[in-house]
Motif scaffolding. Structure first.
Motif, PDB file in Angstrom:
ATOM      1  N   LEU A 130      18.493  29.460  24.340  1.00 11.81           N
ATOM      2  CA  LEU A 130      19.831  29.757  23.849  1.00 11.81           C
ATOM      3  C   LEU A 130      20.788  28.606  24.105  1.00 11.81           C
ATOM      4  O   LEU A 130      20.498  27.705  24.898  1.00 11.81           O
ATOM      5  CB  LEU A 130      20.354  31.057  24.479  1.00 11.81           C
ATOM      6  CG  LEU A 130      20.433  31.116  26.004  1.00 11.81           C
ATOM      7  CD1 LEU A 130      21.767  30.579  26.488  1.00 11.81           C
ATOM      8  CD2 LEU A 130      20.243  32.548  26.482  1.00 11.81           C
ATOM      9  N   SER A 168      14.977  33.507  15.635  1.00  7.55           N
ATOM     10  CA  SER A 168      16.243  34.154  15.291  1.00  7.55           C
ATOM     11  C   SER A 168      16.186  34.767  13.902  1.00  7.55           C
ATOM     12  O   SER A 168      16.906  35.732  13.613  1.00  7.55           O
ATOM     13  CB  SER A 168      17.393  33.151  15.386  1.00  7.55           C
ATOM     14  OG  SER A 168      17.152  32.042  14.534  1.00  7.55           O
ATOM     15  N   ARG A 221      13.742  42.233  17.773  1.00  6.96           N
ATOM     16  CA  ARG A 221      14.989  41.870  18.439  1.00  6.96           C
ATOM     17  C   ARG A 221      16.177  42.466  17.707  1.00  6.96           C
ATOM     18  O   ARG A 221      16.119  42.703  16.499  1.00  6.96           O
ATOM     19  CB  ARG A 221      15.137  40.349  18.554  1.00  6.96           C
ATOM     20  CG  ARG A 221      15.209  39.619  17.250  1.00  6.96           C
ATOM     21  CD  ARG A 221      15.076  38.107  17.442  1.00  6.96           C
ATOM     22  NE  ARG A 221      16.299  37.489  17.922  1.00  6.96           N
ATOM     23  CZ  ARG A 221      16.385  36.211  18.294  1.00  6.96           C
ATOM     24  NH1 ARG A 221      15.310  35.431  18.269  1.00  6.96           N
ATOM     25  NH2 ARG A 221      17.538  35.708  18.710  1.00  6.96           N
ATOM     26  N   ASP A 222      17.247  42.677  18.464  1.00  4.37           N
ATOM     27  CA  ASP A 222      18.514  43.128  17.920  1.00  4.37           C
ATOM     28  C   ASP A 222      19.519  42.044  18.273  1.00  4.37           C
ATOM     29  O   ASP A 222      19.949  41.943  19.428  1.00  4.37           O
ATOM     30  CB  ASP A 222      18.905  44.470  18.529  1.00  4.37           C
ATOM     31  CG  ASP A 222      20.185  45.054  17.940  1.00  4.37           C
ATOM     32  OD1 ASP A 222      21.070  44.256  17.537  1.00  4.37           O
ATOM     33  OD2 ASP A 222      20.304  46.283  17.896  1.00  4.37           O
ATOM     34  N   ASN A 223      19.866  41.206  17.302  1.00  3.29           N
ATOM     35  CA  ASN A 223      20.725  40.060  17.588  1.00  3.29           C
ATOM     36  C   ASN A 223      22.123  40.494  18.031  1.00  3.29           C
ATOM     37  O   ASN A 223      22.735  39.834  18.869  1.00  3.29           O
ATOM     38  CB  ASN A 223      20.819  39.156  16.371  1.00  3.29           C
ATOM     39  CG  ASN A 223      19.507  38.446  16.094  1.00  3.29           C
ATOM     40  OD1 ASN A 223      18.739  38.139  17.018  1.00  3.29           O
ATOM     41  ND2 ASN A 223      19.223  38.185  14.836  1.00  3.29           N
ATOM     42  N   LYS A 242      21.831  41.257  21.555  1.00  6.77           N
ATOM     43  CA  LYS A 242      21.227  40.169  22.338  1.00  6.77           C
ATOM     44  C   LYS A 242      20.025  40.687  23.128  1.00  6.77           C
ATOM     45  O   LYS A 242      19.842  40.371  24.307  1.00  6.77           O
ATOM     46  CB  LYS A 242      22.254  39.523  23.281  1.00  6.77           C
ATOM     47  CG  LYS A 242      23.444  38.877  22.585  1.00  6.77           C
ATOM     48  CD  LYS A 242      24.329  38.178  23.595  1.00  6.77           C
ATOM     49  CE  LYS A 242      25.505  37.478  22.947  1.00  6.77           C
ATOM     50  NZ  LYS A 242      26.449  38.417  22.320  1.00  6.77           N
ATOM     51  N   SER A 251      24.742  31.236  21.105  1.00  2.00           N
ATOM     52  CA  SER A 251      23.730  31.708  20.162  1.00  2.00           C
ATOM     53  C   SER A 251      22.369  31.728  20.845  1.00  2.00           C
ATOM     54  O   SER A 251      22.103  30.934  21.749  1.00  2.00           O
ATOM     55  CB  SER A 251      23.679  30.837  18.919  1.00  2.00           C
ATOM     56  OG  SER A 251      23.263  29.533  19.243  1.00  2.00           O
ATOM     57  N   ILE A 252      21.506  32.648  20.382  1.00  4.17           N
ATOM     58  CA  ILE A 252      20.150  32.773  20.917  1.00  4.17           C
ATOM     59  C   ILE A 252      19.171  32.358  19.850  1.00  4.17           C
ATOM     60  O   ILE A 252      19.252  32.826  18.705  1.00  4.17           O
ATOM     61  CB  ILE A 252      19.863  34.207  21.388  1.00  4.17           C
ATOM     62  CG1 ILE A 252      20.890  34.643  22.429  1.00  4.17           C
ATOM     63  CG2 ILE A 252      18.456  34.292  21.981  1.00  4.17           C
ATOM     64  CD1 ILE A 252      20.711  36.079  22.908  1.00  4.17           C
ATOM     65  N   HIS A 253      18.267  31.500  20.196  1.00  2.66           N
ATOM     66  CA  HIS A 253      17.268  30.996  19.247  1.00  2.66           C
ATOM     67  C   HIS A 253      15.993  31.805  19.411  1.00  2.66           C
ATOM     68  O   HIS A 253      16.012  33.009  19.217  1.00  2.66           O
ATOM     69  CB  HIS A 253      17.080  29.499  19.459  1.00  2.66           C
ATOM     70  CG  HIS A 253      18.381  28.779  19.589  1.00  2.66           C
ATOM     71  ND1 HIS A 253      19.288  28.700  18.552  1.00  2.66           N
ATOM     72  CD2 HIS A 253      18.960  28.138  20.648  1.00  2.66           C
ATOM     73  CE1 HIS A 253      20.368  28.038  18.966  1.00  2.66           C
ATOM     74  NE2 HIS A 253      20.190  27.681  20.231  1.00  2.66           N
TER      75      HIS A 253
END
Length: 120
Positions: free
Chosen positions: A99, A53, A71-73, A76, A30-32
């Motif tokens: 992350l 996020s 951002r586009d989760n 990524k 996961s990316i914070h």
């Protein structure tokens, strides 16, 4: 292995626009927070903008109203739309991501940097 790869830098005239992209890849669970920083010659690296996020953003006073971080989760990827560029925006721009990997390690990673030059 985690990589952040930036793109979109270049030479632009004052008043022009550029869009930077930074894609994260590798062993990512996961990316914070994600962000953009910049470093001009002879100066320290400084924060430009960050985004959580959940989409909460923060900007340096010098770029408020001119730059937009998003951002586009699913991809990524973090973006920096830069409008009304000024010569003082000239710098190497670095993306940054906090992350967690699939191993459970939580660290901060940096891209290699992309040059933005604003000049007539």
């Amino acid at each position: 292995q985690v990589q952040l790869v930036e793109s979109g830098g270049g030479l632009v005239q004052p008043g022009g626009s550029l869009r930077l992209s930074c894609a994260a890849s590798g062993n990512i669970f996961s990316i914070h927070d994600m962000g953009w920083y910049r470093q001009a010659p002879g100066k320290q690296r400084e924060l430009v903008a960050t985004i959580t996020s959940g989409g909460t953003t923060n900007y340096a006073d010098s770029v408020k109203g001119r730059f937009t971080i998003s951002r586009d989760n699913a991809k990524k990827t973090v973006y920096l739309q830069m409008n009304s560029l000024k010569p003082e925006d000239t710098a190497v721009y670095y993306c940054n991501a906090q992350l967690t990997t699939w191993r459970g390690d939580r660290n901060v990673y940096w891209g290699q940097g992309t040059q933005v030059t604003v000049s007539s």
